[in-house]
Design a protein around this motif. Structure first.
Motif: not given
Length: 368
Positions: A196-197, A200, A230, A234, A237-238
């Motif tokens: 995920i990191d 993103k 999840r 994400a 957020e993006t």
């Protein structure tokens, strides 16, 4: 029991983990599919199903991640390992352009001998020769590996890749976004948090992408629903995911034994995904592993896109499961589902709507 959940989802209310689990417990697959189709139609009111003409190019099969579910990779030092010559890659791209293809999904393994400069040099050369081709390529694991062996941060690797010509980052490596199953199937691949990191970070670098989920590893139902949540968080957020794709694990020729998912389980998961992930507009059919008839049926279970023609495919084929469908067969399947076929690009812009009975001027024989 599920009527209230479906009613809330169709009305636009966000579903919870408990809602997702309740949907999985239900055997009313057609009812869930109908609700998913209603949600899809709100986002895509026209009866159009899109597809992209693209090609998978596996530039290397050398990989030091050793996923148990992969039949394609060869370990470093293997006599069967390869890195394609650049000219071979260029030839494959030219063949794609010759049939009006627009997308290249270039992926390999986590090859410890290939530094970041290999990829940036290759991307620059590809873009100089094929400025209009979209490089929807690599994966979070490949980006992490090239950053590691080149002693740069993931952010720097992504920045250099984008500058060199990478256009978007596929969802490969998502599998199941829960660490219990990830440790079981691929303990070296990294946690769900790392996947995920990096996704993103790619989005913030200006590289949109896709999100994927693979079912059939023996994962818990809760892990599937958590994966959906999840991905949804994400995306909150993006807003970087252009599409979501659910696949089914193919166990042949791999180091894992598992029961094949039934078509019903695939369609149920697709529909629940459409209801749970309320902030990604495009959902792809998975005809490559499920077959064209189930791919066609998926268009009434929440999918609005038929994915890529994939004129070459090697990874799924290594597990002895890849259905072969060319452009004109895709047009036929979409029409049989009562939809209007349209060619798109990687960003889901429609390039061409095909009239009734109209065929592609150029077509291909799928290779692997």
């Amino acid at each position: 029991m599920i009527d209230n959940i479906l009613k809330r989802a169709v009305a636009g209310e966000r579903l919870t983990l408990e809602d997702g689990l309740a949907l999985y417990e239900s055997n009313e697959i057609e009812k869930i599919g109908h609700a998913a189709n209603q949600v899809m139609q709100k986002l895509h009111p026209e009866p159009i199903t899109t597809f992209v003409i693209g090609r998978n190019i596996n530039y290397s099969n050398v990989c030091d991640t050793y996923c148990r579910f992969c039949a394609f990779y060869r370990p470093p030092g293997s006599k069967e390992g390869y890195v394609l010559p650049n000219e071979t890659i260029f030839q494959k791209i030219q063949e794609t352009v010759d049939v009006n293809g627009t997308e290249i999904l270039m992926q390999g393994g986590t090859n410890p001998d290939l530094k970041l400069s290999y990829f940036t040099d290759l991307l620059r050369e590809i873009k100089s020769r094929f400025p209009d081709i979209t490089m929807h390529s690599l994966s979070t694991a490949e980006v992490a590996k090239m950053a590691e062996v080149s002693n740069v941060s993931v952010e720097e690797a992504l920045r250099q890749l984008k500058e060199a010509g990478l256009d978007s980052l596929p969802g490969a490596g998502g599998e199941i976004l829960d660490n219990r199953t990830r440790r079981k199937i691929s303990r070296l691949k990294g946690t769900w948090e790392e996947w995920i990191d990096i996704q993103k970070k790619a989005h913030r670098t200006g590289l949109p992408g896709t999100a994927t989920m693979v079912i059939g590893f023996g994962e818990e139902i809760e892990e599937r629903v958590l994966s959906m949540i999840r991905i949804r968080e994400a995306q909150d957020e993006t807003n970087g995911f252009k599409a979501f794709i659910v696949w089914t694990f193919q166990p042949e020729n791999t180091n894992m034994k598992a029961e094949r998912n039934t078509p019903e389980e695939y369609l149920k998961t697709l529909a629940i995904s459409r209801l749970m992930i309320d902030n990604i507009e495009n959902f792809q059919s998975s005809w490559v592993t499920m077959g064209p008839e189930i791919g066609k049926l998926s268009l009434s279970y929440g999918a609005n896109d038929f994915g890529s023609t994939m004129m070459e495919e090697n990874v799924v084929s290594a597990a002895k499961c890849a259905y072969k469908v060319n452009t004109n067969r895709i047009l036929e399947l979409i029409r049989e589902a009562g939809k209007i076929p349209a060619q798109r690009n990687t960003q889901y812009d429609i390039l061409r709507v095909f009239e009734e009975g109209e065929l592609a001027e150029t077509d291909f024989v799928m290779q692997n």
